[in-house]
Motif scaffolding. Structure first.
Motif, short mmCIF file in Angstrom:
data_model
loop_
_atom_site.label_atom_id
_atom_site.label_comp_id
_atom_site.label_asym_id
_atom_site.label_seq_id
_atom_site.Cartn_x
_atom_site.Cartn_y
_atom_site.Cartn_z
N GLN A 89 1.27 -1.26 0.37
CA GLN A 89 0.03 0.17 -0.12
C GLN A 89 1.10 1.29 0.09
OE1 GLN A 89 -3.78 0.35 0.39
NE2 GLN A 89 -3.54 -1.88 -0.25
N VAL A 90 0.65 1.51 -1.37
CA VAL A 90 1.07 2.77 -1.18
C VAL A 90 0.37 4.89 -1.29
CG1 VAL A 90 3.79 2.68 -2.04
CG2 VAL A 90 1.52 3.55 -3.78
N LYS A 91 0.71 5.67 -0.65
CA LYS A 91 -0.25 6.70 -0.36
C LYS A 91 0.60 7.67 -1.36
CE LYS A 91 -2.96 8.23 3.02
NZ LYS A 91 -2.06 8.74 4.56
N THR A 92 -0.32 8.92 -2.41
CA THR A 92 -0.19 9.02 -2.74
C THR A 92 0.57 10.75 -2.60
OG1 THR A 92 -2.19 10.43 -3.31
CG2 THR A 92 -1.26 8.93 -4.93
N THR A 94 0.08 14.18 -2.79
CA THR A 94 -0.06 15.46 -3.42
C THR A 94 -1.68 15.28 -2.95
OG1 THR A 94 -0.24 15.22 -5.28
CG2 THR A 94 0.90 16.04 -4.78
N VAL A 95 -2.92 13.91 -3.39
CA VAL A 95 -3.65 14.28 -2.49
C VAL A 95 -4.52 12.84 -1.61
CG1 VAL A 95 -6.23 12.90 -4.22
CG2 VAL A 95 -4.56 14.26 -5.22
N GLY A 96 -3.02 12.23 -1.15
CA GLY A 96 -3.25 11.17 0.20
C GLY A 96 -4.26 10.13 -0.02
N ILE A 97 -4.48 9.69 -1.66
CA ILE A 97 -5.20 8.61 -2.21
C ILE A 97 -3.90 7.39 -2.08
CG2 ILE A 97 -6.01 7.48 -3.56
CD1 ILE A 97 -6.74 10.07 -4.69
N ASN A 98 -4.33 6.82 -1.58
CA ASN A 98 -3.93 4.63 -1.02
C ASN A 98 -3.78 4.40 -2.21
OD1 ASN A 98 -3.09 5.21 1.55
ND2 ASN A 98 -4.79 4.24 2.22
N ASN A 99 -2.58 4.20 -2.84
CA ASN A 99 -2.42 2.50 -4.00
C ASN A 99 -1.86 1.76 -3.37
OD1 ASN A 99 -3.93 4.44 -6.23
ND2 ASN A 99 -2.34 5.32 -6.15
#
Length: 156
Positions: A89-92, A94-99
């Protein structure tokens, strides 16, 4: 031969057998290096030397040999059978979205004697990331500490 000479020779033979059996074997596989630490009953626990791949030797009783892999290694975080981990799990930023990201990390451990000794003393011992038996890194079950080390350092 007199009876007393036979007894003395027998005692000497048993003593020599015990001394030989008490020694530790160094047996690095073709894809392993070894670090030799003295630590017998009559010596301090300290680094002695490195062993190259495909080495067979004997060291003193109580001495320890720690094995590490030579060559390219892979840490898989695909979640497939046999992989070391599931997707990460990685979090962007700038936006804080989990990928969720699946993939591989391929690396080669620097096995120069000075470097691998430093790695062993700062990381390897902490995790138990070394092998103790020849072939520890040749397929099959990797040392549990090695997998934990990879998980902690790669899957942060």
């Amino acid at each position: 031969m007199t009876k007393s000479k036979k007894i003395i020779l027998s005692i000497f033979g048993v003593f020599a057998l015990v001394l030989t059996a008490a020694c530790t074997a160094v047996d690095t596989d073709a894809d392993e290096v070894g670090l030799h630490y003295e630590g017998g009953s009559y010596s301090a626990k300290k680094f002695k030397e490195c062993y190259d791949p495909s080495t067979h030797d004997r060291v003193g009783p109580g001495d320890k040999i720690y094995l590490y892999p030579v060559g390219q290694r892979t840490f898989s975080f695909t979640g497939k059978p046999g992989s070391e981990s599931g997707p990460i799990q990685v979090k962007t930023k700038t936006v804080g979205i989990n990928n969720t990201v699946a993939g591989y990390v391929t690396f080669t451990l620097n096995t120069d004697c000075k470097t691998i000794r430093k790695f062993h003393e700062t990381v390897g011992k902490k995790y138990g990331a070394y092998g103790e038996d020849s072939g520890a890194f040749s397929g099959g079950q990797l040392p549990e500490g090695w997998v934990k080390f990879l998980y902690d350092y790669i899957q942060v």
